[in-house]
Design an enzyme around this catalytic site. Structure first.
Site, PDB file in Angstrom:
ATOM      1  N   TYR A   1      39.472  38.138  48.397  1.00 48.84           N
ATOM      2  CA  TYR A   1      40.616  38.200  49.305  1.00 48.84           C
ATOM      3  C   TYR A   1      40.238  37.792  50.741  1.00 48.84           C
ATOM      4  O   TYR A   1      40.961  38.087  51.681  1.00 48.84           O
ATOM      5  CB  TYR A   1      41.227  39.609  49.324  1.00 48.84           C
ATOM      6  CG  TYR A   1      41.869  40.061  48.032  1.00 48.84           C
ATOM      7  CD1 TYR A   1      41.894  39.254  46.896  1.00 48.84           C
ATOM      8  CD2 TYR A   1      42.467  41.316  47.939  1.00 48.84           C
ATOM      9  CE1 TYR A   1      42.480  39.686  45.717  1.00 48.84           C
ATOM     10  CE2 TYR A   1      43.057  41.757  46.770  1.00 48.84           C
ATOM     11  CZ  TYR A   1      43.064  40.941  45.648  1.00 48.84           C
ATOM     12  OH  TYR A   1      43.646  41.379  44.489  1.00 48.84           O
TER      13      TYR A   1
ATOM     14  N   LYS B   1      30.636  42.639  37.502  1.00 46.24           N
ATOM     15  CA  LYS B   1      30.483  41.815  36.298  1.00 46.24           C
ATOM     16  C   LYS B   1      29.246  40.931  36.503  1.00 46.24           C
ATOM     17  O   LYS B   1      29.332  39.702  36.508  1.00 46.24           O
ATOM     18  CB  LYS B   1      31.761  40.971  36.121  1.00 46.24           C
ATOM     19  CG  LYS B   1      31.803  40.122  34.876  1.00 46.24           C
ATOM     20  CD  LYS B   1      32.494  40.782  33.709  1.00 46.24           C
ATOM     21  CE  LYS B   1      32.452  39.881  32.495  1.00 46.24           C
ATOM     22  NZ  LYS B   1      33.055  40.478  31.297  1.00 46.24           N
TER      23      LYS B   1
ATOM     24  N   ASP C   1      35.859  44.615  33.099  1.00 44.67           N
ATOM     25  CA  ASP C   1      36.747  44.571  31.930  1.00 44.67           C
ATOM     26  C   ASP C   1      36.591  45.839  31.087  1.00 44.67           C
ATOM     27  O   ASP C   1      37.578  46.443  30.651  1.00 44.67           O
ATOM     28  CB  ASP C   1      36.504  43.299  31.106  1.00 44.67           C
ATOM     29  CG  ASP C   1      35.028  43.042  30.829  1.00 44.67           C
ATOM     30  OD1 ASP C   1      34.168  43.649  31.515  1.00 44.67           O
ATOM     31  OD2 ASP C   1      34.716  42.250  29.923  1.00 44.67           O
TER      32      ASP C   1
ATOM     33  N   ASP D   1      41.426  46.503  43.821  1.00 48.88           N
ATOM     34  CA  ASP D   1      42.883  46.445  43.898  1.00 48.88           C
ATOM     35  C   ASP D   1      43.466  46.756  42.519  1.00 48.88           C
ATOM     36  O   ASP D   1      44.393  47.550  42.368  1.00 48.88           O
ATOM     37  CB  ASP D   1      43.279  45.028  44.363  1.00 48.88           C
ATOM     38  CG  ASP D   1      44.735  44.936  44.770  1.00 48.88           C
ATOM     39  OD1 ASP D   1      45.387  45.980  44.927  1.00 48.88           O
ATOM     40  OD2 ASP D   1      45.221  43.794  44.929  1.00 48.88           O
TER      41      ASP D   1
HETATM   42 MG    MG Z   1      47.651  46.639  45.338  1.00 51.81          MG
END
Ligand code: MG
Ligand code: NAI
Length: 377
Positions: free
Chosen positions: A143, A213, A246, A270
């Site tokens: 982000y 990951k 995951d 998030d």
């Molecule tokens: Mg959110």
């Protein structure tokens, strides 16, 4: 003399109702006596009338404050943003931006802290024994906003010259390529990991799970996991668990009660924080803190819920618990505990339930129930 200056930013829609409810609780617990509340303007209203959803005067108030309590804002797609802008500001090249994202950047609020705890008696609990906390890195990662479409030629050239796996993308036209970067800094990684471990220590959690990951995203996730292994050595009472993102999505459904503190990067955080919040009641309960070294903004994670505006209907508990987080951050532990205790008891009794909990208690009714619990304690 007031001990604190608290910036209060109700924002749009139901943000106003839930912040009012939280302030009522802060009054009742005795916090407001020692506080000067500085009410600030933020949100869609100020985009429409001033072309700026976060006016400079609000930033000045924030700079004067110890921290902020924020409600919610409305934001709309580009076309509507342009259409609703006051004619005086039209065609001046103004572009709507999210004031909450701006606040995070402006004050370097690098921690997004989301406690997800099941309170006994909440009919929305997935299980009653969940008590986990998500630490999401709030300023970098995927982000960061460093992305291209079309991709500039110089960028593509640098990729191809510097990474063997970039070659196979070289045959595409630049306008048929889009690149979003996932940038981690060692500083960013270390400070979010450290914050999560300090918190686990302070609040008695036994495990810190780093959720990444690294088997696939070897460099960024790898950096996070390697630094976690080093840092955990400073916390002999904590155990470090490593789980892939995951798998974490699955484990949160299978065994959420096994987890304590989870720490992860911006996008993964998030996603799993929304998943975790739903296990303990969803938007009416989900609160968060955006925390930096010297400033913090506490908020419910829900938005302005336009369909409930003016109905005195939504659940204020998320915001009341955000205010509790604020008290903890200010080291007003006793008041924080009193607020949480009152919330827990009201939920357990089950007499006051807002619509999302299957009842018909109003926003103010729920706040009143929590306040009278505090008065009785
Ligand atoms: Mg959110
Ligand atoms: P929303 O979170 O405002 O509401 C979605 C639905 O969740 C509501 O219709 C309601 O059914 C439920 N809900 C939300 N808060 C609740 C509460 N306290 N108690 C009980 N039920 C609750 O999300 P939506 O409808 O997608 O967005 C509305 C506006 O809010 C948009 O303009 C969006 O951009 C903005 N937004 C702002 C956020 C913020 O200020 N941090 C976060 C999310 C959305």
């Amino acid at each position: 003399m007031s001990n604190y200056k608290i910036c209060v930013l109700p924002g749009d829609g139901i943000g106003v109702d839930v912040v009012d409810a939280a302030i009522k609780v802060l009054d009742t617990v005795g916090f407001s006596n020692q506080v000067e509340y500085l009410y600030g303007d933020i949100g869609w209203e100020f985009w429409k009338t001033e072309g700026n959803p976060l006016p400079d005067r609000t930033i000045d108030l924030l700079k004067e404050s110890n921290c902020a309590l924020f409600g919610a804002i409305t934001s709309k797609p580009k076309e509507e943003a342009d259409a609703e802008l006051d004619p005086r500001f039209k065609n001046k090249g103004l572009i709507y931006f999210s004031p909450i994202v701006k606040l995070r950047q402006l004050f370097d609020l690098y921690i997004n802290l989301r406690p997800c705890k099941a309170y006994l008696g909440n009919p929305l609990n997935y299980r009653d024994d969940i008590d986990l906390v998500v630490f999401r890195e709030n300023t970098e990662g995927l982000y960061s906003g460093v992305e291209w479409h079309p991709v500039p030629e110089a960028v593509m050239k640098a990729f191809i010259e510097n990474h063997p796996r970039a070659k196979r993308f070289g045959d595409f036209a630049l306008e048929d390529l889009a690149i979003s970067t996932r940038i981690f800094t060692r500083k960013g990684v270390k400070r979010i990991l450290k914050a999560s471990m300090e918190y686990a220590n302070e609040f008695g959690y036994k495990t810190v799970t780093v959720v990444e990951k690294p088997n696939v995203i070897r460099e960024t996730s790898g950096l996070m996991v390697r630094e976690a292994r080093t840092l955990i050595k400073n916390y002999p009472s904590l155990e470090l668990w490593e789980t892939n993102i995951d798998a974490m999505a699955m484990w949160l459904i299978k065994n959420p009660q096994d987890y304590g503190v989870l720490v992860t990067s911006n996008m993964f955080g998030d996603i799993i924080s929304d998943e975790a919040a739903q296990l303990v009641g969803g938007l009416g309960f989900a609160r968060s803190g955006n925390i930096g070294d010297n400033m913090a903004v506490f908020e419910p994670t829900h938005g302005s819920a336009p369909k409930y505006v003016g109905q005195n209907k939504v659940n204020p508990i998320a915001t009341i618990l955000a205010a509790k987080m604020m008290l903890d951050w200010l080291n007003e532990k006793e008041m924080a505990q009193q607020v949480e205790q009152a919330v827990a008891e009201v939920i357990k009794e089950g007499n006051a339930r807002t619509y999302d909990m299957g009842g018909n208690t109003s926003t103010t009714g729920m706040a009143d129930a929590i306040c009278s619990r505090i008065e009785k304690s």
